[in-house]
Design an enzyme around this catalytic site. Structure first.
Site, mmCIF file in Angstrom:
data_model
loop_
_atom_site.group_PDB
_atom_site.id
_atom_site.type_symbol
_atom_site.label_atom_id
_atom_site.label_comp_id
_atom_site.label_asym_id
_atom_site.label_seq_id
_atom_site.Cartn_x
_atom_site.Cartn_y
_atom_site.Cartn_z
ATOM 1 N N ASP A 54 -18.835 14.438 -7.102
ATOM 2 C CA ASP A 54 -18.682 13.205 -7.874
ATOM 3 C C ASP A 54 -18.233 12.065 -6.974
ATOM 4 O O ASP A 54 -18.694 10.921 -7.115
ATOM 5 C CB ASP A 54 -17.648 13.410 -8.995
ATOM 6 C CG ASP A 54 -18.181 14.305 -10.101
ATOM 7 O OD1 ASP A 54 -19.384 14.642 -10.071
ATOM 8 O OD2 ASP A 54 -17.400 14.669 -10.999
ATOM 9 N N SER A 103 -21.674 3.792 -19.805
ATOM 10 C CA SER A 103 -20.944 4.447 -18.728
ATOM 11 C C SER A 103 -19.621 3.709 -18.517
ATOM 12 O O SER A 103 -19.310 2.753 -19.239
ATOM 13 C CB SER A 103 -21.763 4.427 -17.436
ATOM 14 O OG SER A 103 -22.872 5.278 -17.529
ATOM 15 N N GLU A 134 -5.730 7.204 -21.361
ATOM 16 C CA GLU A 134 -6.154 8.532 -21.791
ATOM 17 C C GLU A 134 -6.608 9.331 -20.572
ATOM 18 O O GLU A 134 -7.124 8.758 -19.608
ATOM 19 C CB GLU A 134 -7.315 8.437 -22.791
ATOM 20 C CG GLU A 134 -7.031 7.530 -23.975
ATOM 21 C CD GLU A 134 -8.289 7.222 -24.783
ATOM 22 O OE1 GLU A 134 -9.287 7.971 -24.653
ATOM 23 O OE2 GLU A 134 -8.283 6.230 -25.531
ATOM 24 N N LYS A 136 -9.053 11.445 -18.345
ATOM 25 C CA LYS A 136 -10.516 11.465 -18.233
ATOM 26 C C LYS A 136 -10.960 12.924 -18.144
ATOM 27 O O LYS A 136 -10.813 13.575 -17.113
ATOM 28 C CB LYS A 136 -10.976 10.683 -17.003
ATOM 29 C CG LYS A 136 -12.482 10.518 -16.910
ATOM 30 C CD LYS A 136 -12.860 9.628 -15.731
ATOM 31 C CE LYS A 136 -14.365 9.414 -15.676
ATOM 32 N NZ LYS A 136 -15.091 10.687 -15.462
ATOM 33 N N ASP A 138 -13.269 16.084 -17.732
ATOM 34 C CA ASP A 138 -14.464 16.373 -16.942
ATOM 35 C C ASP A 138 -15.353 17.328 -17.734
ATOM 36 O O ASP A 138 -15.306 18.546 -17.579
ATOM 37 C CB ASP A 138 -14.072 16.998 -15.603
ATOM 38 C CG ASP A 138 -15.220 16.982 -14.600
ATOM 39 O OD1 ASP A 138 -16.239 16.320 -14.882
ATOM 40 O OD2 ASP A 138 -15.097 17.627 -13.544
ATOM 41 N N GLU A 201 -15.963 14.311 -25.660
ATOM 42 C CA GLU A 201 -16.347 15.168 -24.541
ATOM 43 C C GLU A 201 -16.303 16.627 -24.975
ATOM 44 O O GLU A 201 -15.352 17.071 -25.634
ATOM 45 C CB GLU A 201 -15.367 14.967 -23.389
ATOM 46 C CG GLU A 201 -15.962 15.149 -22.033
ATOM 47 C CD GLU A 201 -16.687 13.899 -21.535
ATOM 48 O OE1 GLU A 201 -17.353 14.007 -20.493
ATOM 49 O OE2 GLU A 201 -16.605 12.835 -22.181
ATOM 50 N N TYR A 253 -12.719 10.516 -28.752
ATOM 51 C CA TYR A 253 -11.955 9.335 -28.368
ATOM 52 C C TYR A 253 -12.675 8.011 -28.615
ATOM 53 O O TYR A 253 -12.152 6.954 -28.291
ATOM 54 C CB TYR A 253 -11.579 9.410 -26.882
ATOM 55 C CG TYR A 253 -12.738 9.743 -25.963
ATOM 56 C CD1 TYR A 253 -13.751 8.819 -25.689
ATOM 57 C CD2 TYR A 253 -12.827 11.000 -25.374
ATOM 58 C CE1 TYR A 253 -14.815 9.121 -24.866
ATOM 59 C CE2 TYR A 253 -13.891 11.324 -24.540
ATOM 60 C CZ TYR A 253 -14.883 10.377 -24.298
ATOM 61 O OH TYR A 253 -15.945 10.691 -23.487
ATOM 62 N N LYS A 317 -7.945 1.515 -21.216
ATOM 63 C CA LYS A 317 -8.688 0.651 -22.126
ATOM 64 C C LYS A 317 -7.775 -0.443 -22.668
ATOM 65 O O LYS A 317 -6.595 -0.192 -22.951
ATOM 66 C CB LYS A 317 -9.230 1.453 -23.320
ATOM 67 C CG LYS A 317 -10.089 2.635 -22.962
ATOM 68 C CD LYS A 317 -10.445 3.450 -24.202
ATOM 69 C CE LYS A 317 -11.271 4.679 -23.843
ATOM 70 N NZ LYS A 317 -11.534 5.540 -25.026
ATOM 71 N N LYS A 341 -10.092 7.006 -10.802
ATOM 72 C CA LYS A 341 -10.448 8.340 -10.324
ATOM 73 C C LYS A 341 -9.362 8.884 -9.402
ATOM 74 O O LYS A 341 -8.891 8.193 -8.506
ATOM 75 C CB LYS A 341 -11.791 8.296 -9.587
ATOM 76 C CG LYS A 341 -12.952 7.764 -10.417
ATOM 77 C CD LYS A 341 -13.274 8.644 -11.605
ATOM 78 C CE LYS A 341 -13.986 9.910 -11.219
ATOM 79 N NZ LYS A 341 -15.396 9.720 -10.821
ATOM 80 N N CYS A 435 -24.527 34.184 21.185
ATOM 81 C CA CYS A 435 -24.431 34.460 19.753
ATOM 82 C C CYS A 435 -23.448 35.602 19.513
ATOM 83 O O CYS A 435 -23.596 36.681 20.110
ATOM 84 C CB CYS A 435 -25.812 34.828 19.204
ATOM 85 S SG CYS A 435 -25.787 35.374 17.487
ATOM 86 N N CYS A 438 -25.480 38.896 18.172
ATOM 87 C CA CYS A 438 -26.454 39.695 18.929
ATOM 88 C C CYS A 438 -26.324 39.546 20.435
ATOM 89 O O CYS A 438 -26.983 40.267 21.190
ATOM 90 C CB CYS A 438 -27.877 39.342 18.499
ATOM 91 S SG CYS A 438 -28.420 37.682 18.990
ATOM 92 N N CYS A 453 -28.906 30.361 17.675
ATOM 93 C CA CYS A 453 -29.510 31.552 18.250
ATOM 94 C C CYS A 453 -30.950 31.600 17.753
ATOM 95 O O CYS A 453 -31.189 31.504 16.552
ATOM 96 C CB CYS A 453 -28.745 32.802 17.803
ATOM 97 S SG CYS A 453 -29.557 34.358 18.214
ATOM 98 N N CYS A 458 -31.708 38.960 15.841
ATOM 99 C CA CYS A 458 -30.290 38.741 15.536
ATOM 100 C C CYS A 458 -29.944 39.333 14.174
ATOM 101 O O CYS A 458 -30.505 38.912 13.147
ATOM 102 C CB CYS A 458 -29.988 37.242 15.548
ATOM 103 S SG CYS A 458 -28.276 36.856 15.153
#
Length: 736
Positions: A54, A103, A134, A136, A138, A201, A253, A317, A341, A435, A438, A453, A458
């Protein structure tokens, strides 16, 4: 028309800079960002399978917002900044929301939150605004519709205007009321019979998520990455019985229209929701100053790990609905709200070692191993360090006290060292020269950060190489998947890809499937708990598939070998120039580099692969097993026609030879891979980028920067119908 706003009266005018170099560069970057945002939003909202965190998505969005703010003429109607994130699938019936579901703009730190608070105070008047804070949640946005107090419909947010009808699934969520409580209806008075649409949500509690993944692990299924993905996948189940078992929950909400409810603020509305019987998050506060908003955010961040559900921030808000109306909306979000966030949770621990992990393509990846520490709700003890440049950039050493977090609250990541705690005598870490799996020499090409490698011998690469070989895009061996390959390796039946062709029906039939007999299906002389073998019938099918794969064209074989930088398309281009493996082995690096679309980087990789003796031995064993390591042009055309559905005579004539196509956007009747394969079957070259050499761009809905570049270069653009006409006739449209 967009609602007028008090902000409109205090914003300064912005002017485009015209076609300056800065403007041209900004236009190109904006087009690229729009394409990236569309792609990742589709992965997140539509497929519930995000490829980035995110935080990474938000960073792209903020960059686009800044470009469009500086150059307003670059704002396009389809820009992600001008619309609500989300998609509507065709799996469910479409539902038009009563009012648009917007959004939310993000504040990535306290500084950005303070800027928003100051703008709000300037617009409304200092000290005149109160805020509702409030958590948020997820989860997945949902709208619930009630008529005469009874539940009638539930829809996902979708694109903000239209969502998906998930009513049957939402009915299984226990905390969603089927009828509104009488006190809430009485509060509505004369409007009690009105249709209302409440929003909120759907989420999955952490304990339910842990239980779901435990069941997935026990049943051999892939676990969900996080509770949000689990909630989204559960809500979109075709069978409501599956949703009912997933233990989903809700927090409500918001509402499409406040007028029927006789409430005047967000705080009053939340009280009405509780009164109506909805689940409302208890962690809400009405704040009368920016200082109180800060205090709420700090408290939420401190206690987020104590909650039985995931949160990724705080929504702030303006509380009064009349003030919300005065502030209005932008094209995609309300001006009266913002999402603060959270930064990733960070912990300190001690780096004990840096170990090497060898991947399918041979890349050596350093992995940090540290003392276990609990971050964002789970214990972590390892994190990739990606490459040597990243280790140097972060300046981490074994023995350091390091800071770790989870990027996007999901992916463990080393932030860096606590230098004041660095032990004396610590040394810089260096990549190994051989490596660790191997012992073959490690290659680091000039100009590249990766060490790798390149030996097919391998063991660390064996399983992934085997799975890559049988995959659909390579040799396409149906019935051979990860579980069966694991069993083949355990039984010592396969070591490299040539061993697939040494398998017999008898050896495959005796393999353990990984499942066990129960009391119900146990047979005579077999007890419950005994492993179930593959069996002769399935073994015959698998061996038939392997036999059929011997006829795959050379281009696919080159892709299946796992040569770095050689995908399916590149393999086909190389095979068209060198139609046998012997011709390719004999070719010089310069000869290969001269192929149109190949270049020195791919050529060097091919020759590097063919210079390893173990790889040449595998090729000889494949030849001895009967694989066709050369292409006959007529046979190749017939195969291409059969696989793509184009006319066989057209495929043999190759009418599109010399033409280059680029595909962009979404096609309705074919995937882009299928369309590309059909064009190639008629002789066309299909590339991923637009240039002056491009003959045609095929553009479907959602086409972004490639379409814009084609138009700027004057490259001809075809829609899907025109492309289908080209595939049917082999004739391309003439320039007007």
């Amino acid at each position: 028309m967009e609602q007028a706003s008090l902000f409109d009266n205090i914003a300064s005018d912005a002017h485009a800079d015209g076609e300056t170099p800065e403007h041209v560069a900004a236009a190109a970057r904006a087009a690229e960002l729009r394409h990236l945002l569309d792609y990742h939003a589709y992965r997140y909202y539509m497929l519930d399978a995000p490829e980035i965190t995110d935080a990474a998505f938000d960073k792209l969005l903020v960059e686009l917002q800044r470009i469009e703010s500086k150059f307003p003429d670059l704002v396009t109607p389809d820009s992600y900044t001008q619309r609500v994130g989300g998609y509507v699938s065709e799996q469910f019936a479409p539902v038009t929301h009563m009012a648009r579901m917007y959004s939310m703009d993000d504040a990535m730190d306290l500084g950005e939150l303070d800027e928003w608070l100051q703008r709000t105070e300037d617009a409304l008047g200092a000290g005149k605004a109160a805020y509702t804070c409030e958590l948020k949640i997820d989860g997945l946005g949902v709208a619930l519709t009630y008529e005469n107090g009874a539940f009638v419909r539930a829809a996902t947010r979708g694109d903000g205007t239209t969502g998906e009808d998930v009513s049957l699934n939402v009915r299984t969520i226990r905390d969603v009321p089927m009828h509104l409580a009488e006190p809430a209806l009485a509060h509505m008075g004369a409007n009690r019979g009105d249709r209302i649409e409440v929003r909120g949500e759907v989420y999955m509690p952490k304990n339910s998520f842990a239980r779901l993944n435990e069941e997935a692990d026990a049943e051999g299924r892939d676990p969900f990455a996080n509770p949000r993905n689990a909630a989204a996948g559960s809500l979109r189940q075709k069978d409501p019985k599956v949703t009912a078992k997933r233990d989903l929950a809700t927090f409500l909400y918001a509402v499409a229209d406040t007028e029927p409810l006789h409430v005047h603020s967000q705080r009053e509305f939340l009280d009405w929701l509780r009164e109506a019987g909805f689940s409302v998050n208890p962690n809400v506060a009405r704040c009368t100053s920016p200082a109180e908003v800060h205090e709420f955010c700090a408290n939420a961040l401190e206690h987020r790990a104590d909650l039985n559900y995931d949160i990724d921030g705080v929504v702030v808000k303006v509380d009064a609905f009349d003030q919300q109306s005065d502030l209005g909306f932008t094209a995609r979000a309300p001006r009266w709200a913002i999402a603060f966030k959270f930064p990733p949770e960070e912990k300190q621990t001690v780096l004990r070692d840096i170990r090497i992990q060898v991947g399918r393509t041979g890349v050596l990846t350093p992995v940090a191993e540290f003392d276990p520490v609990t971050v964002a709700g789970s214990t972590i003890a390892r994190a990739t360090l990606h490459n040597i440049d990243e280790i140097r950039r972060k300046n981490v050493r074994v023995g350091d006290t390091i800071i770790v977090h989870k990027a996007g609250d999901v992916i463990p990541e080393v932030v860096g060292p606590v230098l004041e705690k660095r032990p004396e005598g610590s040394r810089e870490w260096h990549m190994p020269t051989r490596c660790p799996a191997c012992g073959s020499p490690v290659v680091n090409d000039e100009g590249e950060v990766a060490y790798r490698c390149v030996s097919m011998d391998c063991p660390a690469q064996t399983k992934e190489r085997l799975l890559h070989w049988v995959s659909r895009g390579c040799m396409d061996v149906d019935g051979v998947g990860e579980e069966l390959v694991d069993k083949m390796l355990e039984a010592g039946l396969v070591h490299d890809v040539s061993d697939f062709y040494m398998l017999t029906v008898e050896s495959v039939s005796q393999l353990d499937t990984g499942r066990f007999y129960t009391a119900d299906n146990a047979k005579r002389d077999i007890k419950a708990g005994d492993p179930i073998p593959v069996g002769a019938k399935t073994a015959v099918k698998i061996c038939d598939e392997l036999e059929k794969s011997k006829q795959q064209p050379l281009g696919r074989v080159l892709f299946a070998l796992g040569i770095r930088h050689v995908g399916k398309s590149v393999g086909e281009v190389i095979a068209a120039k060198f139609p046998s493996i012997d011709a390719l082995i004999a070719a010089s690096e310069e000869d290969i580099a001269e192929i149109d679309g190949i270049g020195p980087k791919i050529a060097a990789s091919v020759k590097q692969f063919l210079a390893v003796p173990e790889n040449l031995q595998v090729l000889e064993r494949l030849r001895a097993a009967g694989l066709s390591l050369e292409d006959n042009a007529t046979d190749a055309a017939a195969r291409a026609a059969l696989e793509t559905g184009v006319d066989a005579s057209l495929a043999e004539a190759q009418p599109l030879s010399g033409l280059t196509f680029v595909l962009t956007g979404t096609l309705e009747h074919r995937t882009r891979d299928e369309a590309g394969a059909a064009l190639k079957a008629l002789g066309a070259k299909v590339t991923g980028s637009v240039s002056k050499k491009t003959s045609f761009v095929v553009a479907g809905p959602g086409a972004g920067s490639k379409l814009a570049k084609a138009e700027s270069l004057g490259v001809a653009v075809l829609d899907e119908a025109q492309m289908e006409e080209v595939l049917a006739t082999g004739v391309v449209p003439q320039a007007e």
